[in-house]
Design an enzyme around this catalytic site. Structure first.
Site: not given
Ligand code: MG
Length: 370
Positions: A166, A266
């Protein structure tokens, strides 16, 4: 005919083993609020699923929202055939437009029952299980380049060889992070850089064009698909679209405008396995590569992701994620999809989902509909 005659809803708080900062360092997470749905039928089948947003600041979704939606959705599904899953989704859409994430556990629990009633795994029902396991990606929080390498090392110690790193806090520091981690990347390792929408197009273009010599890819560099398209036009690295892929129409736009070569589906964000399957099929036809995850949750959510992942040929599958490895609670000890030296797969001999939670760990249901 198989009919739904009872739906129970459970709530479980899932503490993270360590506090976690998402890209930009701007969002702090310490625990997740998870909802478990148990659907029972007149002929004895029991389907399970889990819905767990990544907190309430990451996406327009929150744990209590699933339970509030259940007050409307669950009564509307009583008496329906859970194996007619498109009908189940139609009924949910008529009852409560939108709120995709809240519909996901109801959809998945129906797939579990459909599998049990046909003695097939969900992966087989989704078109046929490809046997090869899927690499599991770590989730490396934003920090200094040295801290981030330390986090990667902790995952390496558990067998991980795939890392979702990230970045996005500061575009100047991001280049240093990328170069530091690429310098220390080991043979056979895959690292991708997940910006979680934190850059403006100017920053994305600057950082990505500053590491042209590196063979890396970037996930969701900017907030909107339009911004990502601007970045795509001015850079050459592959781009993965994640948070801005919610619907089939989003997928069509990504393909039509060539915004990315990779999509991160997702399951709960897109509303469950039924809708994820449609997005998968468009991506397959367009030659996309896939990352298959959920937004959070324990082994129950993680196992559903493995079924969808293994319905995609290994050559088009990049990675999955096991949120369970970041939690200090296990809702189904020793069963379900697990990390096995950096890979995961559906439980052996899966019928339906292939795992059920331990109800003693979940406690009493917070609501029962019948
Ligand atoms: Mg992602």
């Amino acid at each position: 005919m198989t009919q739904i005659n009872k739906i129970s809803v459970f709530q479980k708080t899932l503490p993270l083993t360590k506090p976690y900062r998402l890209s930009g360092g701007r969002l702090l997470f310490e625990e997740l609020d998870s909802t478990f749905v148990k659907i029972e039928t007149n002929n004895g089948y029991i389907g399970w699923a889990e819905g767990c947003p990544w907190g309430h600041t990451y996406l327009p979704a929150h744990g209590a929202g699933i339970r509030a939606a259940a007050e409307l959705l669950a009564p509307a599904l009583i008496g329906m055939n859970p194996c007619r899953i498109e009908h189940i989704n139609d009924r949910m859409d008529l009852t409560l437009p939108g709120h995709l994430y809240a519909k996901s556990p109801f959809d998945i629990a129906c797939w579990d029952i459909f599998g049990q009633s046909t003695e097939m795994s969900i992966a087989d029902l989704l078109g046929g299980c490809y046997e090869e396991p899927t690499p599991v990606a770590s989730s490396i929080p934003t920090g200094s380049p040295e801290q981030m390498l330390e986090s990667i090392q902790e995952y390496r110690d558990r067998g991980y060889y795939t890392h979702s790193v990230k970045i996005g806090a500061d575009s100047g520091v991001d280049t240093r992070r990328i170069r530091h981690l690429e310098t220390h990347r080991e043979d056979g390792e895959l690292i991708w850089y997940d910006v979680n929408r934190a850059w403006l197009p100017a920053e994305a273009i600057q950082v990505m064009n500053g590491v042209l010599d590196l063979s890396v890819f970037f996930e969701q560099p900017c907030e909107t698909l339009e911004q990502c398209a601007t970045v795509k036009e001015r850079t050459t690295h592959p781009i993965s679209i994640d948070e801005r892929l919610e619907t089939v129409l989003d997928m069509q736009r990504i393909v039509h405008h060539g915004i990315g070569e990779i999509v991160n589906i997702k399951i709960s964000r897109v509303g469950g396995l039924t809708r994820a399957r449609r997005i998968r099929d468009i991506g397959r036809a367009a030659g996309m590569k896939f990352i298959i995850m959920d937004t959070g949750g324990s082994v129950i959510a993680d196992t559903a992701t493995q079924h969808l992942a293994q319905s995609i040929p290994r050559s088009a599958r990049i990675a999955t994620w096991l949120c369970q490895d970041m939690l200090s609670v296990d809702t189904a000890p020793d069963v379900g999809a697990r990390n096995n030296n950096g890979d995961s797969q559906i439980p052996e001999g899966s019928i339906g989902l292939g795992v059920t939670p331990d109800e003693e760990i979940l406690g009493q249901p917070v609501a029962v509909y019948e």
